[in-house]
Each structure stands twice: as structure tokens, then as C-alpha cells.
Enzyme design. Structure first.
Site, PDB file in Angstrom:
ATOM      1  N   SER A 129       0.926  -1.222   0.024  1.00  0.00           N
ATOM      2  CA  SER A 129       0.043  -0.212  -0.037  1.00  0.00           C
ATOM      3  C   SER A 129       0.903   1.125   0.051  1.00  0.00           C
ATOM      4  O   SER A 129       2.145   1.295   0.546  1.00  0.00           O
ATOM      5  CB  SER A 129      -1.011   0.004   1.066  1.00  0.00           C
ATOM      6  OG  SER A 129      -1.919  -0.707   1.156  1.00  0.00           O
ATOM      7  N   GLU A 244      -2.804 -13.818   2.874  1.00  0.00           N
ATOM      8  CA  GLU A 244      -3.370 -12.885   3.739  1.00  0.00           C
ATOM      9  C   GLU A 244      -4.680 -12.761   3.985  1.00  0.00           C
ATOM     10  O   GLU A 244      -5.147 -12.823   5.240  1.00  0.00           O
ATOM     11  CB  GLU A 244      -2.763 -11.474   3.423  1.00  0.00           C
ATOM     12  CG  GLU A 244      -2.795 -10.313   4.356  1.00  0.00           C
ATOM     13  CD  GLU A 244      -2.323  -8.930   3.938  1.00  0.00           C
ATOM     14  OE1 GLU A 244      -2.104  -8.214   4.897  1.00  0.00           O
ATOM     15  OE2 GLU A 244      -2.252  -8.842   2.709  1.00  0.00           O
TER      16      GLU A 244
END
Length: 392
Positions: A129, A244
Site C-alpha cells: 500500500s 493474507e
């Protein structure tokens, strides 16, 4: 849930339970119960204990140092760890980076990095991110420019969890701006002590420091820091994210917290007299959560059954992430309603049972605001589900 497991699996569960009871340090279990953000040393200590038994990388194949357990054995191991309040292992190294490296990395990378992940000697963080590229990961701006002997990386990464004590970052960067966004990304290993790497800590709403902004200013990484092939990073990134999201279902930890909350509710006076568990409104809320947790457990087992047959999760990973994260928030919200005034009330100068639990629950409740955002915001996951499952 015991009806799902064979006699051999039940015996395996008993073996795991006995080992944890004999080897889990009491101070670590107490920190987990209190909801304290664990230090690197705390996580490394438990990691090392498990590694000595050969169980640290419990979901890795034997070829890479794992125990070679079946998906069901992994499920049972994680359930027993949660029930005992064992510290969670570092998500990024054991659950995400390790499988990515042994699936796509070179032999040299496997030899260099997998042993440290297994033992807890090295910690990793994830550089995906960015300030302007979170859910829309393909729009990231961090670049990796080819130079003699390697690449120079420039950019910034947001919400770098555990970055302040990580040794390495697995970093997604743009290597080809001339193609469509997903096709021009590559995945690199970045030494967090390299020149040009700096961190700015972020204090989250619960008052803790677990995330950071990471700046990469002219960071040189050698050619052998590239994972897999150039411009194939999107494929590797999706692989990591599927792991994840499945992991973030957190069904075992949620079940453990729910059980503890029920015990607490028996001790706290409810709005209509008696305890909260005697109140019909709260009985319905507890019953609804119990049913949904059981449904999540069954769904996780179905995914694990697919993995046993060699099928990796697709949109199921998004489903688990959405439901699991929303249940985590609902459990902490229910805890706040149960604690209420009792969470801060003192009786005869001594804290009541609720007050001793209140601080940990309040911190968890505040931190849990993020679980529907990280690992891909739930709104994005619902779009994935709509397109791939419902054909919308």
C-alpha cells in the site's frame, strides 16, 4: 466441531495441547490475554520455542523446513494456540513472505531467507500500500529503475505494519510504465537498513505504534533481490494477498475472545438484573455470534478441504476475509456494550472483574476498526465476490 475430526486428528490435537501447556511462557500468555501489542522479542521468543520443535512454519512443506502437516492439522494447531493465548507468529514472515519465497524465489533466496523466518531471527514487513494506492494497488507509484548490478527504488509505502522492527521488506514497485498497470510491476526484497530507507511512525487510535509510513529514496537493491521474473510482480502479489486474506479470517482468535467474553458477561450485572447472559436481548446477540462463528469455522474447514485436494482458494479468500473481519468487530462491539459503566466502576476501592478487563477490550475494540480495511478493504473484497461468484 470435534465431530469433523478423525481419531488420529484428535490425538494430534491432544499432542499439540500438551506441548503448548508445557512450553508456553506464562508472561507471554498474560500479554496476549491483556490485548497488549507484542514486541519483536515477545514474538521471537515463542517463534524460537516452536522452531526447536519443528513447528514454527507449521503450514510449510517439509522440503522447506515445515512439518508437512495436512491443512486440518494446521487448523487444529492454530486452534490450540489460540485457546492457550499463545502469541501469534509474525504474519508477514511465516504466513506471507515464506510461502511466496519458496513458491517463486530462487534457490539462493530460499537458502538465505527461509531459515531466519522459521527461527524468528529475522522479521519482515510488507511494502504494498501507498499514500495514494491502497485498495487500488495497481495504481502504485513506487518505481524500480534498472541500473548496473541492480535497481534503484524510489517511492513511499503506507501502513507498514511491524516496519519499525523488520529486517526486510517485500516491496512491490513499478518496473515498466509503458504497459497496463498490473503488467509492469515487480517484487523485490529490500534490506530495511539500506541507505535511503526511513520510517515515520503512525500512532493508531488505540494509542499503539504498530504501523508506519516507509520512505524509499534512491534505495539500491542488487539483481538478486528481484523475486521471480521482472514485470511478473502482480502474479506474486495476488498469491501473497490470497494467503493474507485467508489468514485474516482469524476464526480461532475470534472464538477464543468470544468464549472469554461470555465468561465476563456472566460476572457483570445486566440491565434487568442478573448477569448479561440472563438478559434476553444479550442472549440473542451472543447466540447469533456463536452461530456465525460456527459457520465461519465450517467455511474455513471447507477451504482447507479444497487445499488438501490441491485447490488453492480463489474468491473464497475474499469471503473469509469479509466475514472474519466483521465478526472481529462485532465481538469487540458486544464487549463494549457488556462492559459499559461496569468497565470503569470501582467497588469499595477495588476494581471489579469488568474493570480489570476493560482496558484490553477497549484497546482491541479501537484497533479492530482497521480489520475491515487492511488486507484489501471489505468493499473491494465484496466487488471481487460480486464479479467472480455472482457474475455481476
Amino acid at each position: 466441531m470435534d465431530t469433523f475430526f478423525s481419531d488420529a486428528e484428535q490425538a494430534f490435537r491432544a499432542e499439540v495441547r500438551a506441548f503448548i501447556r508445557a512450553n508456553l511462557p506464562a508472561d507471554l500468555a498474560a500479554k496476549v490475554r491483556a490485548g497488549i501489542h507484542l514486541s519483536r522479542a515477545d514474538m521471537a521468543r515463542w517463534n524460537g520455542i516452536l522452531d526447536a520443535k519443528g513447528w514454527a512454519a507449521h503450514h510449510w512443506p517439509q522440503a522447506y523446513g515445515g512439518p508437512g502437516w495436512t491443512p486440518i492439522q494446521r487448523f487444529l494447531f492454530e486452534a490450540e494456540c489460540a485457546d492457550a493465548d499463545a502469541p501469534p507468529l509474525s504474519v508477514f514472515g511465516v504466513y506471507l513472505v515464506g510461502p511466496t519465497l519458496y513458491t517463486f524465489g530462487s534457490d539462493a533466496q530460499k537458502a538465505a531467507y527461509l531459515p531466519g523466518i522459521r527461527s524468528g531471527a529475522t522479521f519482515w514487513c510488507q511494502g504494498y500500500s501507498e499514500p495514494n494506492a491502497g485498495s487500488d494497488l495497481a495504481s502504485l507509484k513506487t518505481t524500480a529503475r534498472k541500473v548496473e548490478g541492480g535497481y534503484v527504488i524510489d517511492g513511499a509505502k503506507a501502513w507498514t505494519t511491524e516496519g519499525h522492527f523488520a529486517d526486510y521488506m517485500i516491496c512491490l514497485a513499478r518496473t515498466n510504465p509503458q504497459v497496463k498497470p498490473q503488467a509492469g510491476l515487480s517484487l523485490f526484497i529490500v534490506d530495511m537498513t539500506a541507505k535511503g530507507v526511513s520510517l515515520q511512525r503512525i500512532i493508531t487510535i488505540d494509542g499503539a505504534h504498530s504501523v508506519n509510513t516507509t520512505f524509499l529514496d534512491g534505495v539500491f537493491v542488487p539483481d538478486d533481490a528481484l523475486i521471480g521474473e521482472i514485470d511478473k510482480g502482480w502474479t506474486y502479489a495476488k498469491f501473497l494477498l490470497s494467503h493474507e486474506r485467508t489468514n485474516n479470517a482469524q476464526v480461532h482468535r475470534s472464538r477464543r475472545e468470544f468464549t472469554r467474553l461470555k465468561e465476563l458477561a456472566r460476572q457483570v450485572a445486566g440491565p434487568a438484573g442478573g448477569s448479561f447472559l440472563d438478559d434476553p436481548v444479550f442472549q440473542r446477540r451472543f447466540a447469533a455470534l456463536d452461530v456465525e462463528l460456527s459457520a465461519l469455522e465450517v467455511t474455513v474447514l471447507r477451504v482447507l478441504g479444497d487445499q488438501t485436494d490441491g485447490r488453492e482458494p480463489g474468491p473464497e479468500a475474499s469471503i473469509l476475509k469479509v466475514i472474519g473481519s466483521e465478526l472481529q468487530q462485532r465481538i469487540s462491539e458486544l464487549a463494549m456494550d457488556v462492559l459499559g459503566e461496569e468497565g470503569i466502576r470501582q467497588s469499595h476501592g477495588e476494581e471489579c472483574a469488568a474493570a480489570t478487563e476493560a482496558a484490553g477490550w477497549a484497546e482491541r475494540h479501537l484497533f479492530r476498526r482497521v480489520v475491515t480495511i487492511y488486507a484489501g478493504a471489505n468493499e473491494i473484497q465484496k466487488t471481487i465476490i460480486a464479479r467472480t461468484v455472482l457474475g455481476m
